[in-house]
Scaffold this motif. Structure first.
Motif, mmCIF file in Angstrom:
data_model
loop_
_atom_site.group_PDB
_atom_site.id
_atom_site.type_symbol
_atom_site.label_atom_id
_atom_site.label_comp_id
_atom_site.label_asym_id
_atom_site.label_seq_id
_atom_site.Cartn_x
_atom_site.Cartn_y
_atom_site.Cartn_z
ATOM 1 N N ALA A 7 -15.699 -16.340 49.796
ATOM 2 C CA ALA A 7 -15.488 -14.886 49.773
ATOM 3 C C ALA A 7 -15.155 -14.406 48.362
ATOM 4 N N VAL A 8 -14.305 -15.149 47.663
ATOM 5 C CA VAL A 8 -13.923 -14.764 46.307
ATOM 6 C C VAL A 8 -15.097 -14.891 45.347
ATOM 7 N N ILE A 9 -15.908 -15.923 45.506
ATOM 8 C CA ILE A 9 -17.090 -16.093 44.653
ATOM 9 C C ILE A 9 -18.048 -14.913 44.834
ATOM 10 N N ALA A 10 -18.263 -14.489 46.075
ATOM 11 C CA ALA A 10 -19.132 -13.332 46.329
ATOM 12 C C ALA A 10 -18.546 -12.074 45.699
ATOM 13 N N TRP A 11 -17.248 -11.879 45.837
ATOM 14 C CA TRP A 11 -16.555 -10.732 45.250
ATOM 15 C C TRP A 11 -16.677 -10.763 43.731
ATOM 16 N N ALA A 12 -16.426 -11.929 43.130
ATOM 17 C CA ALA A 12 -16.521 -12.056 41.668
ATOM 18 C C ALA A 12 -17.948 -11.770 41.204
ATOM 19 N N GLY A 13 -18.933 -12.300 41.922
ATOM 20 C CA GLY A 13 -20.328 -12.060 41.560
ATOM 21 C C GLY A 13 -20.680 -10.582 41.610
ATOM 22 N N ALA A 14 -20.215 -9.893 42.645
ATOM 23 C CA ALA A 14 -20.466 -8.459 42.772
ATOM 24 C C ALA A 14 -19.754 -7.666 41.684
ATOM 25 N N SER A 15 -18.700 -8.259 41.103
ATOM 26 C CA SER A 15 -17.954 -7.611 40.021
ATOM 27 C C SER A 15 -18.490 -7.990 38.641
ATOM 28 N N GLY A 16 -19.618 -8.716 38.619
ATOM 29 C CA GLY A 16 -20.238 -9.071 37.352
ATOM 30 C C GLY A 16 -19.810 -10.414 36.786
#
Length: 177
Positions: free
Chosen positions: A120-129
């Protein structure tokens, strides 16, 4: 107290939400459970510091900070806080590249929660650039090394710290070929 701008993330079994002062009890328990091989500055000192009050103060100080950051991991079924997961910028590798960090209570190890929260955090970080992440892990911490491997992190062969407590290994997750 300022409102946090960090998101709340949900998975099948978990909620990852901004930290609250009440989480200090769980975070203090994490300090008490740390392996004796963890360096002293990451364990309770002879006076029992940090105390629950010290940790609560740090949470208050950090509330309202911009994302990314560390989120409290909560079991959806019970509402029980079990640790933290998120990204931090500490400049060990690159000041602009975040590190994935996670720590969960021993009683919930071996249920896949670290991997689930990490996804979940990896997806969030990816969406944040921030698609490229790194993580450091002690060579003796086989459970965390396995979780990082499941999350797509690769050990680089670089040692970021070495001493009487072991070697801290650099792992990187780079989604580009």
């Amino acid at each position: 107290m300022a409102e946090s701008t960090r998101p709340t993330l949900t998975t099948e079994r978990l909620i990852l939400r901004p930290q609250q002062e009440a989480d200090a009890l769980v975070f203090h328990q994490l300090w008490t459970e740390r392996d004796e091989r963890v360096p002293p500055h990451r364990r309770l000192d002879a006076e029992g510091r940090p105390t629950v009050a010290d940790i609560a103060k740090d949470i208050r100080r950090g509330s309202g900070q911009e994302a990314p950051g560390l989120l409290t991991v909560v079991l959806r079924a019970t509402g029980e806080a079990i640790g933290y997961c998120g990204v931090v910028f500490d400049g060990t590798v690159d000041a602009n590249q975040p590190e994935l960090a996670f720590e969960l209570l021993r009683e919930v190890h071996n249920h896949g929660y670290a991997t689930e929260a990490g996804r979940a955090v990896i997806a969030w970080a990816g969406a944040s650039g921030h698609a490229r992440l790194w993580a450091s892990v002690w060579d003796w911490n086989l459970a965390s090394r396995r979780a990082l491997e499941k999350l797509g992190f690769v050990e680089t062969g670089t040692v970021t710290k070495e001493g009487t407590h072991g070697r801290s290994l650099l792992t990187v997750r780079d989604p580009t070929p």
